[in-house]
Design a protein around this motif. Structure first.
Motif, PDB file in Angstrom:
ATOM      1  N   SER A   1       0.844  -1.186   0.000  1.00 29.35           N
ATOM      2  CA  SER A   1       0.000   0.000   0.000  1.00 29.35           C
ATOM      3  C   SER A   1       0.879   1.236   0.000  1.00 29.35           C
ATOM      4  N   GLY A   2       0.288   2.367  -0.383  1.00 36.25           N
ATOM      5  CA  GLY A   2       1.022   3.621  -0.350  1.00 36.25           C
ATOM      6  C   GLY A   2       1.772   3.955  -1.627  1.00 36.25           C
ATOM      7  N   TYR A   3       1.653   3.116  -2.635  1.00 28.98           N
ATOM      8  CA  TYR A   3       2.281   3.381  -3.923  1.00 28.98           C
ATOM      9  C   TYR A   3       1.557   2.558  -4.980  1.00 28.98           C
ATOM     10  N   THR A   4       1.885   2.786  -6.230  1.00 31.92           N
ATOM     11  CA  THR A   4       1.274   2.013  -7.310  1.00 31.92           C
ATOM     12  C   THR A   4       1.939   0.649  -7.381  1.00 31.92           C
ATOM     13  N   PHE A   5       1.182  -0.372  -7.064  1.00 24.23           N
ATOM     14  CA  PHE A   5       1.708  -1.724  -6.886  1.00 24.23           C
ATOM     15  C   PHE A   5       2.499  -2.211  -8.101  1.00 24.23           C
ATOM     16  N   THR A   6       2.045  -1.842  -9.286  1.00 24.50           N
ATOM     17  CA  THR A   6       2.663  -2.373 -10.507  1.00 24.50           C
ATOM     18  C   THR A   6       3.912  -1.600 -10.925  1.00 24.50           C
ATOM     19  N   SER A   7       4.313  -0.625 -10.146  1.00 20.45           N
ATOM     20  CA  SER A   7       5.412   0.251 -10.571  1.00 20.45           C
ATOM     21  C   SER A   7       6.801  -0.283 -10.234  1.00 20.45           C
TER      22      SER A   7
END
Lengths: 108, 112
Positions: B25-31
């Motif tokens: 959580s807290g960021y774009t998982f796929t990045s």
């Protein structure tokens, strides 16, 4: 398989400078990251890309690189710096990551 | 802020498999690629492999090839690491890790 070599232990008195080395054939081509780990805790990144310091890490932590050896330097060591330190990098093709065996820093 | 929350401790018998989850959580998982690292008691950190959450591509340390599988469910921002044919020396704390962020660790104990 590719390996990174660290001294098993380093001991310094408070206020002195500690230097922990990490050697590997691919280090001229690959960045090194340093992690500090205290007992029962997850590792904490203290240096990235050989010499960059993440926000929140004290200025006494620094990193340098020379050929196949990189060095983590802790200036003015404090008791709270006593921990295990691990270098991390990758093989020359960046296919595999690898950790050094770890160095236990003892503050006398 | 970035958080990686792992599943709870597991006790397995030799020969069994274990699947550890890591919810991001807290960021774009796929990045960002997610790595898995393990640490046996009193031992150093051991890199197991990586997974690209966007493509699903993986890369495993030679030591674990054939025994480890890393997958993800992008709908719930969760990565998984499954280790099969467990042996007693697989007993360790398993971590998921991206750059400077680590999960809290999952203790896997292999015992008959």
């Amino acid at each position: 398989s590719y390996e990174l070599t660290q001294p098993p232990s380093v001991s310094v008195s408070p206020g002195q400078t500690a230097r922990i080395t990490c050697s590997g054939d691919a280090l001229p081509k690959q960045y090194v990251y340093w992690f500090q780990q205290k007992p029962g805790q997850a590792p904490v990144l203290v240096i990235y890309k050989d010499s960059e310091r993440p926000s929140g890490i004290p200025e006494r932590f620094s990193g340098s690189s020379s050929g196949t050896t990189v060095t983590l330097t802790i200036s003015g060591v404090q008791a709270e710096d006593e921990a295990d330190y691990y270098c991390q990098s990758a093989d020359s093709s960046a296919t595999y990551k690898v950790f050094g065996g770890g160095t236990k820093l003892t503050v006398l | 802020q970035v958080q990686l929350v792992q599943s709870g401790a597991e006790v397995k018998k030799p020969g069994a498999s274990v699947k550890v989850s890591c919810k991001a959580s807290g960021y774009t998982f796929t990045s960002y690629d997610i790595n898995w690292v393990r640490q046996a008691t009193g031992q150093g950190l051991e890199w197991m492999g990586w997974m690209n959450p966007n493509s699903g591509n993986t890369g495993y340390a030679q030591k674990f090839q054939g025994r480890v599988t890393m997958t993800r469910d992008t709908s719930i921002s969760t990565a998984y690491m499954e280790l099969s044919s467990l042996r007693s020396d697989d007993s360790a704390v398993y971590y998921c890790w991206i750059f400077s962020y680590w999960g809290q660790g999952t203790l896997v104990t292999v015992s008959s």
